[in-house]
Write a protein that holds these residues in place. Structure first.
Motif, PDB file in Angstrom:
ATOM      1  N   VAL A   1      14.411 -36.213 -18.632  1.00  0.00           N
ATOM      2  CA  VAL A   1      15.625 -35.572 -18.095  1.00  0.00           C
ATOM      3  C   VAL A   1      15.537 -34.055 -18.224  1.00  0.00           C
ATOM      4  N   ILE A   2      15.170 -33.578 -19.421  1.00  0.00           N
ATOM      5  CA  ILE A   2      15.074 -32.133 -19.647  1.00  0.00           C
ATOM      6  C   ILE A   2      13.988 -31.524 -18.761  1.00  0.00           C
ATOM      7  N   GLY A   3      12.842 -32.196 -18.694  1.00  0.00           N
ATOM      8  CA  GLY A   3      11.736 -31.676 -17.893  1.00  0.00           C
ATOM      9  C   GLY A   3      12.087 -31.579 -16.421  1.00  0.00           C
ATOM     10  N   THR A   4      12.726 -32.626 -15.875  1.00  0.00           N
ATOM     11  CA  THR A   4      13.090 -32.629 -14.456  1.00  0.00           C
ATOM     12  C   THR A   4      14.014 -31.476 -14.115  1.00  0.00           C
ATOM     13  N   ASN A   5      15.038 -31.274 -14.936  1.00  0.00           N
ATOM     14  CA  ASN A   5      16.038 -30.248 -14.632  1.00  0.00           C
ATOM     15  C   ASN A   5      15.565 -28.846 -14.991  1.00  0.00           C
TER      16      ASN A   5
ATOM     17  N   PRO B   1      16.949 -43.074 -10.196  1.00  0.00           N
ATOM     18  CA  PRO B   1      16.494 -41.705  -9.914  1.00  0.00           C
ATOM     19  C   PRO B   1      15.330 -41.644  -8.928  1.00  0.00           C
ATOM     20  N   VAL B   2      14.422 -42.625  -9.001  1.00  0.00           N
ATOM     21  CA  VAL B   2      13.276 -42.638  -8.081  1.00  0.00           C
ATOM     22  C   VAL B   2      13.758 -42.890  -6.656  1.00  0.00           C
TER      23      VAL B   2
ATOM     24  N   ILE C   1      10.553 -37.504 -13.821  1.00  0.00           N
ATOM     25  CA  ILE C   1      11.469 -38.574 -13.416  1.00  0.00           C
ATOM     26  C   ILE C   1      10.884 -39.937 -13.782  1.00  0.00           C
ATOM     27  N   PHE C   2       9.600 -40.127 -13.490  1.00  0.00           N
ATOM     28  CA  PHE C   2       8.937 -41.389 -13.832  1.00  0.00           C
ATOM     29  C   PHE C   2       8.858 -41.575 -15.350  1.00  0.00           C
ATOM     30  N   LEU C   3       8.775 -40.467 -16.099  1.00  0.00           N
ATOM     31  CA  LEU C   3       8.748 -40.556 -17.563  1.00  0.00           C
ATOM     32  C   LEU C   3      10.067 -41.110 -18.090  1.00  0.00           C
ATOM     33  N   SER C   4      11.182 -40.643 -17.525  1.00  0.00           N
ATOM     34  CA  SER C   4      12.489 -41.148 -17.957  1.00  0.00           C
ATOM     35  C   SER C   4      12.645 -42.622 -17.604  1.00  0.00           C
ATOM     36  N   VAL C   5      12.153 -42.999 -16.424  1.00  0.00           N
ATOM     37  CA  VAL C   5      12.203 -44.411 -16.014  1.00  0.00           C
ATOM     38  C   VAL C   5      11.356 -45.264 -16.949  1.00  0.00           C
ATOM     39  N   PHE C   6      10.154 -44.770 -17.278  1.00  0.00           N
ATOM     40  CA  PHE C   6       9.267 -45.517 -18.177  1.00  0.00           C
ATOM     41  C   PHE C   6       9.913 -45.692 -19.551  1.00  0.00           C
ATOM     42  N   GLY C   7      10.659 -44.681 -20.005  1.00  0.00           N
ATOM     43  CA  GLY C   7      11.336 -44.783 -21.300  1.00  0.00           C
ATOM     44  C   GLY C   7      12.316 -45.942 -21.334  1.00  0.00           C
ATOM     45  N   VAL C   8      13.089 -46.121 -20.249  1.00  0.00           N
ATOM     46  CA  VAL C   8      14.043 -47.233 -20.171  1.00  0.00           C
ATOM     47  C   VAL C   8      13.312 -48.563 -20.100  1.00  0.00           C
ATOM     48  N   VAL C   9      12.311 -48.639 -19.218  1.00  0.00           N
ATOM     49  CA  VAL C   9      11.555 -49.878 -19.047  1.00  0.00           C
ATOM     50  C   VAL C   9      10.860 -50.266 -20.350  1.00  0.00           C
ATOM     51  N   PHE C  10      10.332 -49.276 -21.054  1.00  0.00           N
ATOM     52  CA  PHE C  10       9.654 -49.512 -22.334  1.00  0.00           C
ATOM     53  C   PHE C  10      10.599 -50.172 -23.338  1.00  0.00           C
ATOM     54  N   ILE C  11      11.828 -49.664 -23.418  1.00  0.00           N
ATOM     55  CA  ILE C  11      12.802 -50.222 -24.361  1.00  0.00           C
ATOM     56  C   ILE C  11      13.101 -51.676 -24.028  1.00  0.00           C
ATOM     57  N   PHE C  12      13.357 -51.972 -22.749  1.00  0.00           N
ATOM     58  CA  PHE C  12      13.717 -53.335 -22.360  1.00  0.00           C
ATOM     59  C   PHE C  12      12.546 -54.301 -22.519  1.00  0.00           C
TER      60      PHE C  12
ATOM     61  N   THR D   1      31.255 -35.837  -8.219  1.00  0.00           N
ATOM     62  CA  THR D   1      31.438 -35.094  -6.971  1.00  0.00           C
ATOM     63  C   THR D   1      31.269 -33.603  -7.215  1.00  0.00           C
ATOM     64  N   TYR D   2      31.785 -33.129  -8.363  1.00  0.00           N
ATOM     65  CA  TYR D   2      31.610 -31.711  -8.702  1.00  0.00           C
ATOM     66  C   TYR D   2      30.143 -31.396  -8.970  1.00  0.00           C
ATOM     67  N   ILE D   3      29.470 -32.278  -9.722  1.00  0.00           N
ATOM     68  CA  ILE D   3      28.056 -32.072 -10.049  1.00  0.00           C
ATOM     69  C   ILE D   3      27.221 -31.951  -8.784  1.00  0.00           C
ATOM     70  N   LEU D   4      27.475 -32.868  -7.828  1.00  0.00           N
ATOM     71  CA  LEU D   4      26.679 -32.896  -6.603  1.00  0.00           C
ATOM     72  C   LEU D   4      26.955 -31.705  -5.692  1.00  0.00           C
ATOM     73  N   SER D   5      28.036 -30.984  -5.965  1.00  0.00           N
ATOM     74  CA  SER D   5      28.290 -29.758  -5.203  1.00  0.00           C
ATOM     75  C   SER D   5      27.524 -28.575  -5.794  1.00  0.00           C
ATOM     76  N   LYS D   6      26.962 -28.773  -6.986  1.00  0.00           N
ATOM     77  CA  LYS D   6      26.270 -27.678  -7.685  1.00  0.00           C
ATOM     78  C   LYS D   6      24.767 -27.882  -7.822  1.00  0.00           C
ATOM     79  N   ILE D   7      24.346 -29.130  -8.026  1.00  0.00           N
ATOM     80  CA  ILE D   7      22.917 -29.378  -8.218  1.00  0.00           C
ATOM     81  C   ILE D   7      22.452 -30.490  -7.275  1.00  0.00           C
ATOM     82  N   GLU D   8      21.144 -30.586  -7.081  1.00  0.00           N
ATOM     83  CA  GLU D   8      20.570 -31.560  -6.156  1.00  0.00           C
ATOM     84  C   GLU D   8      20.783 -32.986  -6.651  1.00  0.00           C
ATOM     85  N   ALA D   9      20.875 -33.926  -5.681  1.00  0.00           N
ATOM     86  CA  ALA D   9      21.111 -35.332  -6.011  1.00  0.00           C
ATOM     87  C   ALA D   9      19.996 -35.895  -6.895  1.00  0.00           C
ATOM     88  N   SER D  10      18.749 -35.498  -6.618  1.00  0.00           N
ATOM     89  CA  SER D  10      17.617 -36.012  -7.393  1.00  0.00           C
ATOM     90  C   SER D  10      17.665 -35.538  -8.842  1.00  0.00           C
TER      91      SER D  10
END
Length: 320
Positions: free
Chosen positions: A292-296, A107-108, A130-141, A243-252
């Motif tokens: 994820v919720i915060g970003t969107n 995502p970054v 976005i960085f919060l979601s990334v930190f959540g994954v990194v924290f788990i691993f 492909t449908y998603i990217l036609s409706k919302i931003e890639a980020s």
């Protein structure tokens, strides 16, 4: 109508995360019966064969005339070719934990590339989410004992390039969504993936004198089931919906949903493999969901504010 399209896009984004989360389990099963390239070949054979049926009967209309096909070929070079090739060889030189940590940065990378090529903007709060979601994954691993080892630098570089490949795919697919239908892009990508991986796999078997091993995995019903899931559900369905998603919302905004797959893979491991879920799993999962919720949510709030600002200001009329 536009609101319904957004709801469907977000539903598909969550669905994709669930599908990808389970794909890790089915990939492990498939690799127990076949090598990486053979697995990829059967995976895309299944997806291309299934989609060829409605195309052959005319139920799905496909036309590439007068459209930017070269850009679509570049898209296929990024995903599935680039992404899966880099992932396979990257994991040969690095651990799965390192792969999970690096993949979480997608995502970054997408946010940066989308800001350059699509001029997408994100607020400071969105960046933090976005960085919060990334930190959540990194924290788990990290809590599981995973880390990045410089001795695995070749694998780390290759796995980081998978982030670039997927981010590039997300950005380019969004720009091509106005020229191609989701079916047209998906059919082209699945066909190219099948052809290239088939040629690569057969060439390797011929060179090593193991051509007879190519058909051996088909003797296992478990492998066939895994290949069908990976090909039809985890490749074809997710490509169509992406492909449908990217036609409706931003890639980020879409890319941050990829980190939800970590939560699904944890749940799948607990249910199907009997793996333990610990406190750090819950903490990391909550961080991912919040990100994820915060970003969107902030993205939709920003879009509404922009739409409101773009409305014409009514002329004031003085009463006589």
């Amino acid at each position: 109508m536009q609101q319904n399209g957004l709801k469907l896009a977000y539903t598909f984004a969550v669905l994709n995360a669930v599908i990808i989360g389970f794909s890790f389990f089915f990939t492990k099963v498939a690799l127990g019966h076949a090598g990486p390239l053979d697995t990829l070949t059967y995976r895309f054979a299944a997806s291309f064969a299934v989609m060829s049926i409605p195309v052959a009967f005319g139920w799905v209309k496909i036309s590439y005339r007068g459209k930017p096909v070269l850009k679509a070929l570049l898209l296929a070079a990024m995903y599935p070719l680039g992404f899966f090739t880099l992932q396979v060889f990257g994991l040969q030189h690095a651990t799965s934990a390192e792969g999970g940590i690096l993949y979480s940065f997608t995502p970054v990378v997408t946010m940066i590339i989308a800001s350059i090529f699509l001029k997408e903007t994100t607020t400071l709060l969105q960046k933090l989410c976005i960085f919060l979601s990334v930190f959540g994954v990194v924290f788990i691993f990290i809590m599981k004992g995973g880390s990045l080892h410089l001795s695995n630098m070749t694998g780390i570089v290759l796995l980081f390039l998978t982030c670039l490949a997927f981010a590039g795919y997300s950005v380019l697919a969004r720009s091509l969504s106005s020229h191609f239908s989701p079916a047209e892009l998906s059919y082209l990508m699945m066909g190219i993936g099948f052809a290239v991986f088939l040629i690569t796999s057969l060439t390797g078997h011929v060179a090593s004198g193991t051509l007879g091993d190519f058909l051996q995995p088909l003797q296992s019903g478990t492998f066939i089931l895994s290949a069908v899931y990976l090909g039809v559900i985890a490749s074809l369905v997710t490509t169509l919906t992406s492909t449908y998603i990217l036609s409706k919302i931003e890639a980020s905004l879409m890319s941050v949903f990829t980190n939800l797959s970590t939560i699904v893979s944890i749940g799948a491991g607990a249910v199907l493999l009997g793996e333990d879920i610990t406190v750090y799993h819950w903490i990391g999962s909550l961080l991912i969901i919040a990100g994820v919720i915060g970003t969107n949510w902030l993205g939709r709030k920003k879009a509404k504010a922009s739409a409101k600002a773009a409305l014409p200001v009514p002329l004031s009329t003085s009463s006589k």
